[in-house]
Design an enzyme around this catalytic site. Sequence first.
Site, PDB file in Angstrom:
ATOM      1  N   CYS A  16       0.946  -1.193   0.142  1.00 20.70           N
ATOM      2  CA  CYS A  16       0.259  -0.254   0.499  1.00 20.70           C
ATOM      3  C   CYS A  16       1.089   1.554  -0.097  1.00 20.70           C
ATOM      4  O   CYS A  16       1.892   1.047   0.145  1.00 20.70           O
ATOM      5  CB  CYS A  16      -0.809   0.313   1.017  1.00 20.70           C
ATOM      6  SG  CYS A  16       0.135   0.277   2.360  1.00 20.70           S
ATOM      7  N   HIS A  78       3.118   2.069  11.115  1.00 21.21           N
ATOM      8  CA  HIS A  78       2.368   1.679  11.645  1.00 21.21           C
ATOM      9  C   HIS A  78       2.756   3.481  12.442  1.00 21.21           C
ATOM     10  O   HIS A  78       1.873   3.316  13.556  1.00 21.21           O
ATOM     11  CB  HIS A  78       2.705   0.968  12.525  1.00 21.21           C
ATOM     12  CG  HIS A  78       3.537  -0.552  11.107  1.00 21.21           C
ATOM     13  ND1 HIS A  78       4.322  -0.892  11.147  1.00 21.21           N
ATOM     14  CD2 HIS A  78       2.625  -1.213  10.965  1.00 21.21           C
ATOM     15  CE1 HIS A  78       4.342  -2.215  11.111  1.00 21.21           C
ATOM     16  NE2 HIS A  78       3.027  -2.369  10.407  1.00 21.21           N
ATOM     17  N   CYS A 100       2.531   6.497   8.550  1.00 21.05           N
ATOM     18  CA  CYS A 100       1.411   6.108   7.198  1.00 21.05           C
ATOM     19  C   CYS A 100       0.286   7.543   7.793  1.00 21.05           C
ATOM     20  O   CYS A 100      -0.171   7.576   8.955  1.00 21.05           O
ATOM     21  CB  CYS A 100       0.461   4.795   7.091  1.00 21.05           C
ATOM     22  SG  CYS A 100      -1.155   5.669   5.964  1.00 21.05           S
ATOM     23  N   GLU A 130       0.865  -1.206  15.062  1.00 19.87           N
ATOM     24  CA  GLU A 130      -0.261   0.296  14.677  1.00 19.87           C
ATOM     25  C   GLU A 130      -0.293   0.889  16.676  1.00 19.87           C
ATOM     26  O   GLU A 130      -0.908   1.812  16.703  1.00 19.87           O
ATOM     27  CB  GLU A 130      -1.258   0.113  13.590  1.00 19.87           C
ATOM     28  CG  GLU A 130      -1.818   1.527  13.857  1.00 19.87           C
ATOM     29  CD  GLU A 130      -2.870   0.955  12.970  1.00 19.87           C
ATOM     30  OE1 GLU A 130      -3.919   1.475  13.157  1.00 19.87           O
ATOM     31  OE2 GLU A 130      -2.973   0.220  11.409  1.00 19.87           O
ATOM     32  N   CYS A 194      -8.483   1.665   6.614  1.00 14.41           N
ATOM     33  CA  CYS A 194      -8.267   1.994   5.606  1.00 14.41           C
ATOM     34  C   CYS A 194      -8.772   1.740   4.062  1.00 14.41           C
ATOM     35  O   CYS A 194      -8.562   0.615   4.381  1.00 14.41           O
ATOM     36  CB  CYS A 194      -6.519   1.967   5.191  1.00 14.41           C
ATOM     37  SG  CYS A 194      -5.565   2.824   3.589  1.00 14.41           S
ATOM     38  N   SER A 222       1.568 -10.396   9.364  1.00 20.69           N
ATOM     39  CA  SER A 222       1.265  -9.621   8.889  1.00 20.69           C
ATOM     40  C   SER A 222      -0.523  -9.301   9.747  1.00 20.69           C
ATOM     41  O   SER A 222      -1.493 -10.587   9.091  1.00 20.69           O
ATOM     42  CB  SER A 222       0.714  -9.503   7.064  1.00 20.69           C
ATOM     43  OG  SER A 222      -0.454  -8.493   6.637  1.00 20.69           O
ATOM     44  N   ASN A 224      -3.299  -7.240   7.964  1.00 20.86           N
ATOM     45  CA  ASN A 224      -4.260  -7.694   6.700  1.00 20.86           C
ATOM     46  C   ASN A 224      -4.454  -8.797   6.088  1.00 20.86           C
ATOM     47  O   ASN A 224      -4.872  -9.220   5.353  1.00 20.86           O
ATOM     48  CB  ASN A 224      -4.282  -6.142   6.183  1.00 20.86           C
ATOM     49  CG  ASN A 224      -3.096  -6.179   5.178  1.00 20.86           C
ATOM     50  OD1 ASN A 224      -2.465  -6.590   4.496  1.00 20.86           O
ATOM     51  ND2 ASN A 224      -1.890  -5.477   5.814  1.00 20.86           N
TER      52      ASN A 224
END
Length: 282
Positions: A16, A78, A100, A130, A194, A222, A224
């Site tokens: 991303c 993060h 981000c 995060e 997001c 991960s 996601n």
Amino acid sequence: MSYQLRVSIDKDSGFCFGVVYAIDMAEEILEEEGYLYCLGDIVHNDEEVARLKAKGLRIISHGDLPNLKNEKVLIRAHGESPETYKIALENNITLIDASCPVVLKLQNRIKTSYDEKEQILIFGKHGHAEVIGLQGQTNNEAIVFQDLEELDARALPGKFTLYSQTTKSTDKFYQIKDELLKRGYEVKANDTICRQVSNRYEDLAEFARQFDKIVFVSGRKSSNGKVLYDVCLRNNPKSIFISDPVELDASLFNPNETIGVCGATSTPMWLMQKVKEQLESF
């Protein structure tokens, strides 16, 4: 025996913009200076971390930070908690902030809620980089939970503000919100997921349905990756999760099958390319 597998990579898979931004920043400094410290894994993908380490990236933990002085340290996509910035200031550390923008916006919203004395719940993964940064905005007073069952054992305030880690499932977030409302709580819900991640669900579902089998490539850490792999699995039960091409075995496939290769927002395109080459070599 040659399997003659027909393999396609999902063009919408891969990094991303937040991850691209952090890695570009790191590579630029590594090229100029030969080394750079990074607080935690720059991305939840061991293969990409190994590639950058070979270029001079030095991964450090939060425990290492107070012992570092007069150096440059990269903050990954993060984001970080206020404590990290405080230590950096005290130790003359130059922070290369690649947080981000979506995460930074969420941190600011949570900080505002906290300053306004709102009770805060965060739907997120315990211990995730995060989430640690988000909790830091609340002096670690926010309640973090991964699923509703966790909240059953807790005494919740009658009224609270609900936030989500940016890479969580949108559907699950709204299910949780509806269930909490049903239970009689006054919930001020903020969908902070997001859209670059959630918009992939639909495209990925369509991609997964087009092939005999799916090979989903992602780091095991991960968040996601887990969410997006579930999307593949729901739309193609013959989906296989791998983090490295060495996990592939010809016995998993049948001759002449069509195979779709896709991945998480932390999966580099070069790794998916290697997976494709491996599959085509069977």
